[in-house]
Scaffold this active site. Sequence first.
Site, PDB file in Angstrom:
ATOM      1  N   ARG A  46      11.306 -39.223 -13.883  1.00 11.20           N
ATOM      2  CA  ARG A  46      10.345 -39.033 -12.801  1.00 11.20           C
ATOM      3  C   ARG A  46      10.136 -37.540 -12.550  1.00 11.20           C
ATOM      4  O   ARG A  46      10.938 -36.717 -12.986  1.00 11.20           O
ATOM      5  CB  ARG A  46      10.802 -39.742 -11.517  1.00 11.20           C
ATOM      6  CG  ARG A  46      12.239 -39.403 -11.142  1.00 11.20           C
ATOM      7  CD  ARG A  46      12.473 -39.234  -9.701  1.00 11.20           C
ATOM      8  NE  ARG A  46      11.706 -38.169  -9.127  1.00 11.20           N
ATOM      9  CZ  ARG A  46      12.028 -36.873  -9.245  1.00 11.20           C
ATOM     10  NH1 ARG A  46      13.071 -36.468  -9.945  1.00 11.20           N
ATOM     11  NH2 ARG A  46      11.279 -35.953  -8.667  1.00 11.20           N
ATOM     12  N   GLY A  47       9.046 -37.250 -11.816  1.00  8.74           N
ATOM     13  CA  GLY A  47       8.676 -35.847 -11.599  1.00  8.74           C
ATOM     14  C   GLY A  47       7.539 -35.513 -12.556  1.00  8.74           C
ATOM     15  O   GLY A  47       7.649 -35.787 -13.762  1.00  8.74           O
ATOM     16  N   ALA A  48       6.461 -34.938 -12.012  1.00 10.05           N
ATOM     17  CA  ALA A  48       5.223 -34.811 -12.790  1.00 10.05           C
ATOM     18  C   ALA A  48       5.391 -34.146 -14.162  1.00 10.05           C
ATOM     19  O   ALA A  48       4.967 -34.718 -15.181  1.00 10.05           O
ATOM     20  CB  ALA A  48       4.192 -34.069 -11.946  1.00 10.05           C
ATOM     21  N   ARG A  88       1.895 -44.400 -15.015  1.00  9.81           N
ATOM     22  CA  ARG A  88       1.870 -43.963 -13.606  1.00  9.81           C
ATOM     23  C   ARG A  88       0.583 -43.172 -13.399  1.00  9.81           C
ATOM     24  O   ARG A  88       0.280 -42.263 -14.173  1.00  9.81           O
ATOM     25  CB  ARG A  88       3.099 -43.105 -13.250  1.00  9.81           C
ATOM     26  CG  ARG A  88       4.336 -43.951 -12.992  1.00  9.81           C
ATOM     27  CD  ARG A  88       5.448 -43.156 -12.332  1.00  9.81           C
ATOM     28  NE  ARG A  88       5.263 -43.000 -10.896  1.00  9.81           N
ATOM     29  CZ  ARG A  88       6.034 -42.213 -10.150  1.00  9.81           C
ATOM     30  NH1 ARG A  88       7.018 -41.521 -10.703  1.00  9.81           N
ATOM     31  NH2 ARG A  88       5.833 -42.118  -8.850  1.00  9.81           N
ATOM     32  N   GLN A 133      14.465 -39.017  -3.132  1.00 12.72           N
ATOM     33  CA  GLN A 133      14.600 -37.989  -4.182  1.00 12.72           C
ATOM     34  C   GLN A 133      15.308 -36.741  -3.668  1.00 12.72           C
ATOM     35  O   GLN A 133      15.775 -35.919  -4.461  1.00 12.72           O
ATOM     36  CB  GLN A 133      13.223 -37.589  -4.731  1.00 12.72           C
ATOM     37  CG  GLN A 133      12.589 -38.622  -5.632  1.00 12.72           C
ATOM     38  CD  GLN A 133      11.627 -39.521  -4.866  1.00 12.72           C
ATOM     39  OE1 GLN A 133      11.787 -39.745  -3.662  1.00 12.72           O
ATOM     40  NE2 GLN A 133      10.637 -40.052  -5.549  1.00 12.72           N
ATOM     41  N   ASP A 146       1.994 -32.963  -7.818  1.00 11.08           N
ATOM     42  CA  ASP A 146       1.720 -33.931  -8.878  1.00 11.08           C
ATOM     43  C   ASP A 146       0.315 -33.763  -9.428  1.00 11.08           C
ATOM     44  O   ASP A 146       0.037 -34.150 -10.557  1.00 11.08           O
ATOM     45  CB  ASP A 146       1.918 -35.346  -8.336  1.00 11.08           C
ATOM     46  CG  ASP A 146       3.374 -35.575  -7.995  1.00 11.08           C
ATOM     47  OD1 ASP A 146       4.116 -36.054  -8.845  1.00 11.08           O
ATOM     48  OD2 ASP A 146       3.793 -35.199  -6.891  1.00 11.08           O
ATOM     49  N   ASN A 159       0.981 -34.371  -3.512  1.00 17.75           N
ATOM     50  CA  ASN A 159       2.432 -34.332  -3.749  1.00 17.75           C
ATOM     51  C   ASN A 159       3.080 -35.511  -3.022  1.00 17.75           C
ATOM     52  O   ASN A 159       2.403 -36.298  -2.327  1.00 17.75           O
ATOM     53  CB  ASN A 159       3.015 -32.991  -3.274  1.00 17.75           C
ATOM     54  CG  ASN A 159       4.437 -32.784  -3.752  1.00 17.75           C
ATOM     55  OD1 ASN A 159       4.745 -32.966  -4.928  1.00 17.75           O
ATOM     56  ND2 ASN A 159       5.336 -32.422  -2.854  1.00 17.75           N
ATOM     57  N   LYS A 160       4.364 -35.630  -3.168  1.00 14.78           N
ATOM     58  CA  LYS A 160       5.122 -36.758  -2.612  1.00 14.78           C
ATOM     59  C   LYS A 160       4.766 -37.012  -1.147  1.00 14.78           C
ATOM     60  O   LYS A 160       4.618 -36.070  -0.361  1.00 14.78           O
ATOM     61  CB  LYS A 160       6.619 -36.446  -2.768  1.00 14.78           C
ATOM     62  CG  LYS A 160       7.571 -37.513  -2.291  1.00 14.78           C
ATOM     63  CD  LYS A 160       7.310 -38.873  -2.887  1.00 14.78           C
ATOM     64  CE  LYS A 160       7.360 -38.890  -4.396  1.00 14.78           C
ATOM     65  NZ  LYS A 160       6.867 -40.182  -4.974  1.00 14.78           N
TER      66      LYS A 160
HETATM   67  O1  MRU Z   1       7.572 -40.289  -7.573  1.00 17.17           O
HETATM   68  P1  MRU Z   1       8.182 -39.114  -8.246  1.00 17.17           P
HETATM   69  O2  MRU Z   1       9.600 -38.866  -7.907  1.00 17.17           O
HETATM   70  O3  MRU Z   1       7.896 -39.070  -9.720  1.00 17.17           O
HETATM   71  O4  MRU Z   1       7.336 -37.970  -7.563  1.00 17.17           O
HETATM   72  C1  MRU Z   1       6.920 -36.884  -8.179  1.00 17.17           C
HETATM   73  C2  MRU Z   1       7.687 -35.761  -7.659  1.00 17.17           C
HETATM   74  O5  MRU Z   1       8.749 -35.514  -8.155  1.00 17.17           O
HETATM   75  C3  MRU Z   1       7.238 -35.016  -6.511  1.00 17.17           C
HETATM   76  O6  MRU Z   1       6.106 -35.412  -5.882  1.00 17.17           O
HETATM   77  C4  MRU Z   1       7.408 -33.549  -6.728  1.00 17.17           C
HETATM   78  O7  MRU Z   1       7.362 -32.936  -5.514  1.00 17.17           O
HETATM   79  C5  MRU Z   1       6.390 -32.961  -7.652  1.00 17.17           C
HETATM   80  S1  MRU Z   1       6.805 -33.089  -9.317  1.00 17.17           S
HETATM   81  C6  MRU Z   1       7.685 -31.627  -9.650  1.00 17.17           C
END
Ligand code: MRU
Length: 348
Positions: free
Chosen positions: A53-55, A90, A196, A236, A246-247
């Site tokens: 996970r994480g963009a 995703r 997270q 993201d 973003n999250k």
């Molecule tokens: O749902 P996730 O954990 O894949 O979310 C993405 C992220 O990790 C965050 O939104 C993050 O802040 C940006 S990606 C470095």
Amino acid sequence: MRVAGQNYQTIWLDRENSKVFFIDQALLPFEFSIRSTSHHEDLINAIKTMQVRGAPVIGITGALALLLGMSLDSSDVNLNNLSQEIIKARPTAVNLAWAVNSMNGEIQKIPQERRLDFAWNYAEKLIQNDIQCNHQIGVHGGQLIIDNNYNNILTHCNAGWLATVDHGTALSPIFEAFKNNQNIHVWVDETRPRNQGLLTCWELMNEKIPYTLIVDNAGGLLMMEKKVDVVIVGADRISINGHVCNKIGTYLKALAAKANNIPFYVAAPSSTIDINFKDEINFDIENRTTDEILKINGLDENKQLSIISFSEFNAHNPAFDITPNHLISGIITEKGIFKPETLKTVYA
Ligand code: MRU
């Protein structure tokens, strides 16, 4: 970055055995476990289930899924079909489409008999590019922290090395400034529902950087009490005019920062900038299963992984939100630090 003193990337290639290795983030911070696979379906599933996970690292994983999936059939048709399937895993982080499309596009320029060999090299190039970009984000952002003598930094979600191949995005400046002896303490938002923030704590703990875990609603009070010098988050997807997806919960932090006159920075590699995304509402925000709200993973008193379940209440679980550009002090990429509205002069 380090886990118990040993250096790791989140994902890497074993070309000799036609395998991809990755850290299983679905088990962290409770269990550190490494998986390997030769099958593209496993990597698609890893993206869907957030084992990865994480963009930025979702993007790399997508490209590696294409690599594994094309090993038996490297025709244009198969490459295009696979790419579509992977990108659907995703929807929100644009890095996934960016990495898969760029890998697919480059492979299709090569005669079919040489494609697989080329793809292994190209995949390694993408991995190295991710590492370098995120390190450079750390160099620019680290200098920002040092120059302004920021000590107390608030971050949301996990935009650390786990969200990338290495170094991280929002945490990269923190790692870099700390390495250069800046006095740092990080306020870490828990980031419900997937928590997270625990991954962020785990990373900071491994690097011996002082941190404190807070609930998502504590940031406003801490800002009012002048206990936060700066907010740095990841992204993201970023529109060409500097709106940031973003999250979920990021927007509320940006509002609170603005109200309290606290600088709010976003750190992301260029691959997170979507030049086709021009305003703040016209893109796909992933709604995830409400199980993520109604069930919580944790360790019981015997340190066994267990799930606490709430009743079956109605719930709604959008995974991301949008922070408009006027709330953002700057966007830190590997190319430098930009005012959101000037992003288009570099990227359009
Ligand atoms: O749902 P996730 O954990 O894949 O979310 C993405 C992220 O990790 C965050 O939104 C993050 O802040 C940006 S990606 C470095």
